[in-house]
Design an enzyme around this catalytic site. Sequence first.
Site, short mmCIF file in Angstrom:
data_model
loop_
_atom_site.label_atom_id
_atom_site.label_comp_id
_atom_site.label_asym_id
_atom_site.label_seq_id
_atom_site.Cartn_x
_atom_site.Cartn_y
_atom_site.Cartn_z
N TYR A 142 3.42 11.09 2.44
CA TYR A 142 3.99 10.67 3.76
C TYR A 142 4.22 11.61 4.66
O TYR A 142 4.53 11.30 5.96
CB TYR A 142 5.20 9.64 3.37
CG TYR A 142 4.72 8.29 2.68
CD1 TYR A 142 3.38 8.00 2.55
CD2 TYR A 142 5.49 7.42 2.20
CE1 TYR A 142 2.96 6.89 2.07
CE2 TYR A 142 5.24 6.37 1.59
CZ TYR A 142 3.85 5.95 1.48
OH TYR A 142 3.59 4.91 0.74
N LYS A 189 -0.12 10.60 -11.93
CA LYS A 189 -1.34 10.37 -12.11
C LYS A 189 -2.02 11.60 -12.41
O LYS A 189 -2.83 12.31 -11.88
CB LYS A 189 -2.19 10.20 -10.72
CG LYS A 189 -3.56 9.49 -10.76
CD LYS A 189 -3.68 8.26 -11.44
CE LYS A 189 -5.08 7.86 -11.73
NZ LYS A 189 -5.31 6.74 -12.62
N ASP A 221 -1.39 3.80 -12.89
CA ASP A 221 -2.15 2.68 -12.95
C ASP A 221 -1.66 1.76 -13.97
O ASP A 221 -1.52 0.41 -13.93
CB ASP A 221 -3.75 2.85 -12.91
CG ASP A 221 -4.00 4.24 -13.77
OD1 ASP A 221 -3.04 4.66 -14.20
OD2 ASP A 221 -5.21 4.40 -13.99
N ASP A 245 6.90 3.97 -3.45
CA ASP A 245 6.87 2.86 -2.33
C ASP A 245 6.07 1.42 -3.08
O ASP A 245 6.89 0.11 -2.90
CB ASP A 245 6.11 3.59 -1.26
CG ASP A 245 6.04 2.43 -0.23
OD1 ASP A 245 6.99 1.40 -0.05
OD2 ASP A 245 5.68 2.85 0.86
N ASP A 249 8.25 -2.21 -4.82
CA ASP A 249 7.99 -3.50 -4.19
C ASP A 249 7.44 -4.44 -5.19
O ASP A 249 7.88 -5.77 -5.32
CB ASP A 249 7.12 -3.54 -2.97
CG ASP A 249 7.66 -3.31 -1.71
OD1 ASP A 249 8.75 -2.97 -1.56
OD2 ASP A 249 6.95 -3.85 -0.51
#
Length: 355
Positions: A142, A189, A221, A245, A249
């Site tokens: 980001y 990852k 994943d 992020d 959620d």
Amino acid sequence: MKFNIALLKGDGIGPEIVESACAVLDRIGEKYGHGFTYTPYLMGGCAIDACGEPLPQETIDGCLASDSVLLGAVGGPKWDSLPGHLRPEKGLLGIRAALGLYTNIRPARLYDSLAAESPLRADIAARGIDLVIFRELIGGIYFGERGRSGDGMTAYDTEKYSAYEIERIAHAAFRAARLRRGKVTSIDKANVLESSRLWRETVHRVAEQYPDVKCEDMLVDNAAMQLVKNPSQFDVVVTSNIFGDILSDEASQVTGSIGLLPSASVGDSTRGLYEPIHGSAPDIAGTGKANPIATILSAAMMLRYAFSLETEAKAIEAAVDAVLREGFRTADILGASHAAPLSCPEMTEKILERI
Ligand code: NAD
């Protein structure tokens, strides 16, 4: 002890839920002998209306001079058509950066009394969810270099982390695990991304300083699947900005209600920003229907992380547990219950009575 708290009530239901959280802090102050002083500052839509910008300098200065910051929520349809730099949410990103808040802490907990609200299968929900995600907040993709090349039909964003950025959030996660069930799951990852391989190496190096905490790695994943399949395995989760992020959620949804979940954003100083994870709920603003629990639990996180008042934080959490167990509900968590929904001030009063 005495503490100065900057209040950013914001927009929509913000002022109502912040008022509830202050009432709870005052009750804690009376019971345990602390003094909380509140100074309100403008941020978000209300600041745009009053001063023409979402984050006035006076607000930044006031927050920097405070011991901690409590935020309601910002935004609403009134300001939706304004250009990006003038949007209420710009105030939120600005204050996080101005205060150097690099760790976002989001607990996700399924209350036994609300297990029916979870979208998870009953046997999975029955095993319980009590986890906390430590998301890196001011680095990674980001904030990395981005752009377009050629005819504008090729675009790139860069995931970039330094060992220093990873170390500081890893330490925060391990310290928290010591106060909880002693387990950290680091999510990356590393089978594909070089930045994730540095993430993993660095977390392992930090883990050596916490031999009493169990440390495990998980690919992102797999983590997305495990949060739905077996969420009870998680205690403290530490991960990068983008993975955090998305996963936070997901974690918030498996517990059922958005009106219950608090969050903290912290940096190197003890000062932090404490806020519910939900928005300003303009659809119910002014109706008294807002659930104040997420903001009240955010105030509990402030006591724990900013002021090291663990007993006082637990007293708030126990009072919230008690009202939910006794069947008191605001409209958003009514579910199949036949209880009459409580208003925001009524729910606050029930919690105050139990502290
Ligand atoms: P929202 O979280 O405000 O509302 C989503 C739904 O959940 C609505 O139906 C709302 O009534 C309900 N809800 C949310 N909090 C509740 C509570 N405490 N009690 C009862 N019901 C509650 O999300 P949205 O509608 O997508 O966004 C509304 C505004 O809030 C937008 O302007 C958005 O940009 C802003 N927003 C701000 C923040 C923040 O300040 N941190 C975060 C998210 C969204």
